[in-house]
Each structure stands twice: as structure tokens, then as C-alpha cells.
Design a protein around this motif. Sequence first.
Motif, PDB file in Angstrom:
ATOM      1  N   SER A  18     -12.157  -1.218  -4.272  1.00 50.51           N
ATOM      2  CA  SER A  18     -12.753  -0.099  -3.561  1.00 50.51           C
ATOM      3  C   SER A  18     -12.028   1.167  -3.967  1.00 50.51           C
ATOM      4  O   SER A  18     -10.813   1.178  -4.081  1.00 50.51           O
ATOM      5  CB  SER A  18     -12.601  -0.316  -2.054  1.00 50.51           C
ATOM      6  OG  SER A  18     -13.031   0.823  -1.353  1.00 50.51           O
TER       7      SER A  18
ATOM      8  N   SER B  27       0.859  -1.179   0.000  1.00 47.39           N
ATOM      9  CA  SER B  27       0.000   0.000   0.000  1.00 47.39           C
ATOM     10  C   SER B  27       0.897   1.231   0.000  1.00 47.39           C
ATOM     11  O   SER B  27       1.666   1.434   0.941  1.00 47.39           O
ATOM     12  CB  SER B  27      -0.903   0.005   1.238  1.00 47.39           C
ATOM     13  OG  SER B  27      -1.621   1.219   1.314  1.00 47.39           O
TER      14      SER B  27
ATOM     15  N   ILE C 168     -11.552  -1.048   9.647  1.00 49.25           N
ATOM     16  CA  ILE C 168     -11.323  -1.050   8.208  1.00 49.25           C
ATOM     17  C   ILE C 168     -10.381   0.107   7.892  1.00 49.25           C
ATOM     18  O   ILE C 168     -10.420   1.154   8.554  1.00 49.25           O
ATOM     19  CB  ILE C 168     -12.638  -0.967   7.406  1.00 49.25           C
ATOM     20  CG1 ILE C 168     -12.397  -1.280   5.931  1.00 49.25           C
ATOM     21  CG2 ILE C 168     -13.327   0.358   7.602  1.00 49.25           C
ATOM     22  CD1 ILE C 168     -13.644  -1.648   5.163  1.00 49.25           C
ATOM     23  N   LEU C 169      -9.503  -0.094   6.899  1.00 54.09           N
ATOM     24  CA  LEU C 169      -8.454   0.868   6.585  1.00 54.09           C
ATOM     25  C   LEU C 169      -8.412   1.154   5.095  1.00 54.09           C
ATOM     26  O   LEU C 169      -8.529   0.235   4.283  1.00 54.09           O
ATOM     27  CB  LEU C 169      -7.091   0.297   7.000  1.00 54.09           C
ATOM     28  CG  LEU C 169      -6.973  -0.073   8.466  1.00 54.09           C
ATOM     29  CD1 LEU C 169      -5.917  -1.141   8.664  1.00 54.09           C
ATOM     30  CD2 LEU C 169      -6.672   1.152   9.270  1.00 54.09           C
ATOM     31  N   ARG C 170      -8.214   2.394   4.752  1.00 51.56           N
ATOM     32  CA  ARG C 170      -8.018   2.771   3.353  1.00 51.56           C
ATOM     33  C   ARG C 170      -6.586   2.427   2.980  1.00 51.56           C
ATOM     34  O   ARG C 170      -5.656   2.666   3.738  1.00 51.56           O
ATOM     35  CB  ARG C 170      -8.254   4.263   3.168  1.00 51.56           C
ATOM     36  CG  ARG C 170      -7.977   4.733   1.765  1.00 51.56           C
ATOM     37  CD  ARG C 170      -8.394   6.182   1.594  1.00 51.56           C
ATOM     38  NE  ARG C 170      -7.535   7.105   2.290  1.00 51.56           N
ATOM     39  CZ  ARG C 170      -6.593   7.843   1.704  1.00 51.56           C
ATOM     40  NH1 ARG C 170      -6.365   7.713   0.407  1.00 51.56           N
ATOM     41  NH2 ARG C 170      -5.885   8.689   2.396  1.00 51.56           N
TER      42      ARG C 170
ATOM     43  N   ALA D  16     -13.592   4.864   4.378  1.00 56.96           N
ATOM     44  CA  ALA D  16     -14.606   3.813   4.525  1.00 56.96           C
ATOM     45  C   ALA D  16     -15.304   3.993   5.866  1.00 56.96           C
ATOM     46  O   ALA D  16     -14.739   4.531   6.815  1.00 56.96           O
ATOM     47  CB  ALA D  16     -13.942   2.447   4.492  1.00 56.96           C
TER      48      ALA D  16
ATOM     49  N   THR E  44     -17.722   1.765   8.728  1.00 56.11           N
ATOM     50  CA  THR E  44     -18.260   0.465   9.129  1.00 56.11           C
ATOM     51  C   THR E  44     -19.499   0.703   9.970  1.00 56.11           C
ATOM     52  O   THR E  44     -19.643   1.733  10.624  1.00 56.11           O
ATOM     53  CB  THR E  44     -17.233  -0.325   9.980  1.00 56.11           C
ATOM     54  OG1 THR E  44     -16.866   0.472  11.110  1.00 56.11           O
ATOM     55  CG2 THR E  44     -15.994  -0.653   9.174  1.00 56.11           C
TER      56      THR E  44
ATOM     57  N   LYS F 153      -9.268  -2.148   0.407  1.00 56.41           N
ATOM     58  CA  LYS F 153      -9.351  -1.954   1.850  1.00 56.41           C
ATOM     59  C   LYS F 153      -8.650  -3.110   2.561  1.00 56.41           C
ATOM     60  O   LYS F 153      -8.645  -4.245   2.094  1.00 56.41           O
ATOM     61  CB  LYS F 153     -10.815  -1.914   2.322  1.00 56.41           C
ATOM     62  CG  LYS F 153     -11.641  -0.811   1.711  1.00 56.41           C
ATOM     63  CD  LYS F 153     -11.224   0.546   2.211  1.00 56.41           C
ATOM     64  CE  LYS F 153     -12.146   1.638   1.763  1.00 56.41           C
ATOM     65  NZ  LYS F 153     -11.773   2.296   0.546  1.00 56.41           N
ATOM     66  N   TYR F 154      -8.051  -2.771   3.692  1.00 61.67           N
ATOM     67  CA  TYR F 154      -7.510  -3.763   4.614  1.00 61.67           C
ATOM     68  C   TYR F 154      -8.388  -3.738   5.851  1.00 61.67           C
ATOM     69  O   TYR F 154      -9.158  -2.798   6.078  1.00 61.67           O
ATOM     70  CB  TYR F 154      -6.076  -3.401   5.012  1.00 61.67           C
ATOM     71  CG  TYR F 154      -5.015  -3.916   4.080  1.00 61.67           C
ATOM     72  CD1 TYR F 154      -4.251  -5.026   4.415  1.00 61.67           C
ATOM     73  CD2 TYR F 154      -4.772  -3.294   2.867  1.00 61.67           C
ATOM     74  CE1 TYR F 154      -3.264  -5.498   3.566  1.00 61.67           C
ATOM     75  CE2 TYR F 154      -3.784  -3.755   2.012  1.00 61.67           C
ATOM     76  CZ  TYR F 154      -3.038  -4.859   2.368  1.00 61.67           C
ATOM     77  OH  TYR F 154      -2.061  -5.330   1.527  1.00 61.67           O
ATOM     78  N   TYR F 155      -8.256  -4.755   6.675  1.00 66.15           N
ATOM     79  CA  TYR F 155      -8.974  -4.752   7.952  1.00 66.15           C
ATOM     80  C   TYR F 155      -8.100  -5.394   9.018  1.00 66.15           C
ATOM     81  O   TYR F 155      -7.150  -6.128   8.739  1.00 66.15           O
ATOM     82  CB  TYR F 155     -10.318  -5.491   7.843  1.00 66.15           C
ATOM     83  CG  TYR F 155     -10.188  -6.990   7.742  1.00 66.15           C
ATOM     84  CD1 TYR F 155     -10.257  -7.793   8.882  1.00 66.15           C
ATOM     85  CD2 TYR F 155      -9.978  -7.611   6.522  1.00 66.15           C
ATOM     86  CE1 TYR F 155     -10.116  -9.177   8.791  1.00 66.15           C
ATOM     87  CE2 TYR F 155      -9.840  -8.983   6.423  1.00 66.15           C
ATOM     88  CZ  TYR F 155      -9.911  -9.755   7.567  1.00 66.15           C
ATOM     89  OH  TYR F 155      -9.765 -11.125   7.472  1.00 66.15           O
TER      90      TYR F 155
ATOM     91  N   ARG G 111     -10.111   4.622  -3.554  1.00 61.39           N
ATOM     92  CA  ARG G 111      -9.207   5.029  -2.484  1.00 61.39           C
ATOM     93  C   ARG G 111      -9.836   6.196  -1.749  1.00 61.39           C
ATOM     94  O   ARG G 111      -9.512   7.361  -1.969  1.00 61.39           O
ATOM     95  CB  ARG G 111      -7.863   5.399  -3.072  1.00 61.39           C
ATOM     96  CG  ARG G 111      -6.845   5.629  -1.994  1.00 61.39           C
ATOM     97  CD  ARG G 111      -5.480   5.796  -2.559  1.00 61.39           C
ATOM     98  NE  ARG G 111      -4.581   6.042  -1.454  1.00 61.39           N
ATOM     99  CZ  ARG G 111      -3.343   6.408  -1.590  1.00 61.39           C
ATOM    100  NH1 ARG G 111      -2.845   6.552  -2.788  1.00 61.39           N
ATOM    101  NH2 ARG G 111      -2.605   6.628  -0.545  1.00 61.39           N
TER     102      ARG G 111
END
Length: 161
Positions: A153, A90, A110-112, A158, A160, A125-127, A155
Amino acid sequence: EPQQMIQQGSKYNEKNWARDIVCGEQGGQIPCTPSLKLDNGQICIPFCRTLTRGKNLDIEAACFLGRWNQDKSGLNWDISEYVSIDQKLSVMGADEPCIAKLDDGRLFMILRAGGSDITNLPAFKYYSVSEDNGKTWAEAKVLTYQNGSVIYSPRCLAHTF
């Protein structure tokens, strides 16, 4: 009255306001995501810090965990362990965390993430998951469909729920 968020401990102050953050050397931000009230009474606020690694920026995610002090005049803050994503996967790391509480009590972040030459995806996305009310976080993983294919997704931030 508004108060600066400063991590608990004698070594933290207005300039060195959290672990591994010194004003003027690293940056930090609270993205525009909602905070959570945890079952243990703490307030959990998603947070990310920006580091300079060589010529690149790298962003790591965490959360501030706050609890009212005895006289209710303010909150005592701690900061969780950081969640990071290798810059090979990333471009700018783990940005704009958003956290939700799962039905079983765990926290889901959740992470951009930006694209990379390795993944050949422009954005995804990562989580990460915490089993201890946000103190520590599991290694970040790519968010996928049940069949294992990566969810595309944009950039962007996000949320949740």
C-alpha cells in the motif's frame, strides 16, 4: 460554539488536554477521517499523537470517545488506549487511523505505516480491533491477504467503509 477537546478528569485542562499529552511537549491531531456514532451513543473520533523518542518521531493512534453532557452544551471526552507499532517495523509508528464498525459490533482501525529494514517493504497498513467500543485495542498486525502475503500500500491515508 467551538470547544477544545479535553479529556474528562480534574488533571486535564487546556495545556494537559489528554492522557500523556502536554501542549508543547507532544503533539496530537485528528486526521481527515470520519467519526462514527457507536451503538452505545458515543461519538468515536480517530486521533493520533506524536512523540519524540531520541532523534526520532513516533506516532501512536487512539480515538476520542465523546458523549453529550446532560445540558447538551458540549461533549464529555475520554481517550482510548493507544495503539503503537515498533519503530523497527514502521519508521514513524502508527499514523492516520481510520475506524469502521464491523457487522459483529467490533471496531476495526486501519493505520498507515512506513517501511523498515526488517520488512523490506516501502509501505503497508496495520490494523487493530476493539471489542469494547474503542476503549482498548488489540495489538496491531500487518494487513495481509488470506494467504498471509503482505498487502502493498502506498504510504498514504487509508479509509475504511
